[in-house]
Write a protein that holds these residues in place. Structure first.
Motif, PDB file in Angstrom:
ATOM      1  N   LEU A  39     -65.347 -27.059 -22.435  1.00  0.00           N
ATOM      2  CA  LEU A  39     -65.659 -27.789 -21.212  1.00  0.00           C
ATOM      3  C   LEU A  39     -65.130 -27.060 -19.986  1.00  0.00           C
ATOM      4  O   LEU A  39     -65.722 -27.127 -18.906  1.00  0.00           O
ATOM      5  N   ALA A  40     -64.010 -26.355 -20.139  1.00  0.00           N
ATOM      6  CA  ALA A  40     -63.285 -25.833 -18.980  1.00  0.00           C
ATOM      7  C   ALA A  40     -63.729 -24.453 -18.506  1.00  0.00           C
ATOM      8  O   ALA A  40     -63.682 -24.171 -17.315  1.00  0.00           O
ATOM      9  N   VAL A  41     -64.149 -23.584 -19.394  1.00  0.00           N
ATOM     10  CA  VAL A  41     -64.353 -22.177 -19.007  1.00  0.00           C
ATOM     11  C   VAL A  41     -65.804 -21.716 -19.137  1.00  0.00           C
ATOM     12  O   VAL A  41     -66.068 -20.518 -19.170  1.00  0.00           O
ATOM     13  N   THR A  42     -66.741 -22.646 -19.208  1.00  0.00           N
ATOM     14  CA  THR A  42     -68.127 -22.254 -19.461  1.00  0.00           C
ATOM     15  C   THR A  42     -69.045 -22.453 -18.256  1.00  0.00           C
ATOM     16  O   THR A  42     -70.263 -22.488 -18.405  1.00  0.00           O
ATOM     17  N   VAL A  43     -68.467 -22.583 -17.063  1.00  0.00           N
ATOM     18  CA  VAL A  43     -69.315 -22.695 -15.869  1.00  0.00           C
ATOM     19  C   VAL A  43     -70.074 -21.393 -15.649  1.00  0.00           C
ATOM     20  O   VAL A  43     -71.222 -21.387 -15.221  1.00  0.00           O
ATOM     21  N   LYS A  44     -69.402 -20.272 -15.961  1.00  0.00           N
ATOM     22  CA  LYS A  44     -70.030 -18.957 -15.835  1.00  0.00           C
ATOM     23  C   LYS A  44     -69.883 -18.193 -17.145  1.00  0.00           C
ATOM     24  O   LYS A  44     -68.959 -18.426 -17.923  1.00  0.00           O
ATOM     25  N   LEU A  45     -70.792 -17.257 -17.343  1.00  0.00           N
ATOM     26  CA  LEU A  45     -70.857 -16.538 -18.616  1.00  0.00           C
ATOM     27  C   LEU A  45     -69.702 -15.553 -18.790  1.00  0.00           C
ATOM     28  O   LEU A  45     -69.143 -15.426 -19.881  1.00  0.00           O
ATOM     29  N   LYS A  46     -69.328 -14.856 -17.729  1.00  0.00           N
ATOM     30  CA  LYS A  46     -68.297 -13.823 -17.853  1.00  0.00           C
ATOM     31  C   LYS A  46     -66.948 -14.386 -18.297  1.00  0.00           C
ATOM     32  O   LYS A  46     -66.344 -13.864 -19.253  1.00  0.00           O
ATOM     33  N   PHE A 158     -76.476 -21.522 -20.512  1.00  0.00           N
ATOM     34  CA  PHE A 158     -77.311 -22.574 -19.931  1.00  0.00           C
ATOM     35  C   PHE A 158     -76.701 -23.136 -18.649  1.00  0.00           C
ATOM     36  O   PHE A 158     -77.415 -23.433 -17.685  1.00  0.00           O
ATOM     37  N   ARG A 159     -75.367 -23.263 -18.613  1.00  0.00           N
ATOM     38  CA  ARG A 159     -74.741 -23.826 -17.419  1.00  0.00           C
ATOM     39  C   ARG A 159     -74.886 -22.898 -16.215  1.00  0.00           C
ATOM     40  O   ARG A 159     -75.188 -23.349 -15.104  1.00  0.00           O
ATOM     41  N   GLU A 160     -74.667 -21.608 -16.423  1.00  0.00           N
ATOM     42  CA  GLU A 160     -74.780 -20.681 -15.289  1.00  0.00           C
ATOM     43  C   GLU A 160     -76.236 -20.490 -14.868  1.00  0.00           C
ATOM     44  O   GLU A 160     -76.547 -20.448 -13.672  1.00  0.00           O
ATOM     45  N   LEU A 161     -77.127 -20.396 -15.853  1.00  0.00           N
ATOM     46  CA  LEU A 161     -78.537 -20.165 -15.527  1.00  0.00           C
ATOM     47  C   LEU A 161     -79.134 -21.331 -14.745  1.00  0.00           C
ATOM     48  O   LEU A 161     -79.746 -21.137 -13.689  1.00  0.00           O
ATOM     49  N   GLY A 169     -73.470 -12.947 -12.795  1.00  0.00           N
ATOM     50  CA  GLY A 169     -73.500 -12.588 -11.383  1.00  0.00           C
ATOM     51  C   GLY A 169     -74.829 -12.042 -10.895  1.00  0.00           C
ATOM     52  O   GLY A 169     -75.012 -11.829  -9.699  1.00  0.00           O
ATOM     53  N   TRP A 170     -75.762 -11.806 -11.806  1.00  0.00           N
ATOM     54  CA  TRP A 170     -77.082 -11.297 -11.428  1.00  0.00           C
ATOM     55  C   TRP A 170     -78.027 -12.477 -11.179  1.00  0.00           C
ATOM     56  O   TRP A 170     -78.080 -13.404 -11.964  1.00  0.00           O
ATOM     57  N   GLN A 171     -78.787 -12.392 -10.105  1.00  0.00           N
ATOM     58  CA  GLN A 171     -79.745 -13.444  -9.785  1.00  0.00           C
ATOM     59  C   GLN A 171     -80.928 -13.360 -10.745  1.00  0.00           C
ATOM     60  O   GLN A 171     -81.644 -12.367 -10.788  1.00  0.00           O
TER      61      GLN A 171
END
Length: 218
Positions: A39-46, A158-161, A169-171
């Motif tokens: 839940l905590a660290v999956t906002v972004k993929l990196k 899925f969360r970042e996309l 970081g790539w659009q």
């Protein structure tokens, strides 16, 4: 010379230790462990990838070290020794992250230090490493780390996309698609909130159990 044949390093049994946690015995979606960090660290993929690699390293080497020491540890101080070994590995990983990927280390914040409380690591040491030889224990640690990391990466993807239209970081979503530029697309801000990670994990569990009939409750 011993008449016993030496077991191959990647025998069917050892491959099961390594590959089983990826699906059939996944620590997150089958054993339901390590949900908090998902839940905590999956906002972004990196950050999710870095956390996954960190947990895999700690799990693999804590299993290895505890398996090597298993016959010489008095049972009354077993847990203390485990915590010392895991804490030392976590500190080492944290320092490496600060040295080489400082920006990601800042994003992960306290969650790297909290790896020591990850029930996957303590669980594998207790359930496997203390009763098995070093090589199978090492493979089991890698396998469970990979199984954990696989779920983190899927959730973060899925969360970042859908939350920001980006990956690493790539659009990904073209700017021309956005409503502000005359298009039709809006980023789903709900994806950036922790409850969405839990919903995605729940969907993964549902899909996995739909495929794995033996995991369905009778």
């Amino acid at each position: 010379m011993s008449t016993q044949e030496k077991e191959p390093m990647f025998s069917a049994k050892n491959r099961k230790f390594l590959l089983g946690p990826l699906s059939a015995n996944n620590p997150v979606i089958v054993q339901i462990l390590g949900i908090c960090s998902a839940l905590a660290v999956t906002v972004k993929l990196k950050p999710a990838i870095v956390m996954a690699l960190s947990v895999m390293v700690v799990t693999a080497f804590s299993n290895l070290v505890m398996s090597l020491l298993r016959n010489g540890i008095p049972s009354r101080i077993r847990i203390i020794v485990q915590l010392v070994v895991i804490a030392a590995l976590v500190i080492l990983v944290d320092q490496v992250l600060k040295a080489y990927v400082y920006d990601v280390s800042k994003q992960l914040s306290v969650y790297v230090g909290l790896i020591i409380t990850n029930c996957i690591i303590m669980g594998r040491v207790e359930a496997f490493a203390l009763g098995n030889k070093p090589w199978p224990s090492f493979l089991d640690g890698i396998g469970n780390g990979l199984g954990y990391g696989l779920i983190l990466v899927i959730v973060a993807f899925f969360r970042e996309l859908f939350g920001s239209g980006q990956l690493l970081g790539w659009q990904i979503v073209p700017e021309s698609w956005y409503a502000a530029n005359g298009g039709f697309y809006y980023n789903n801000g709900l994806m950036l909130f922790p409850p969405m990670a839990l919903i995605i994990v729940g969907c993964i569990i549902w899909l996995h159990r739909s495929y794995k009939k033996d995991l369905q409750e009778k």
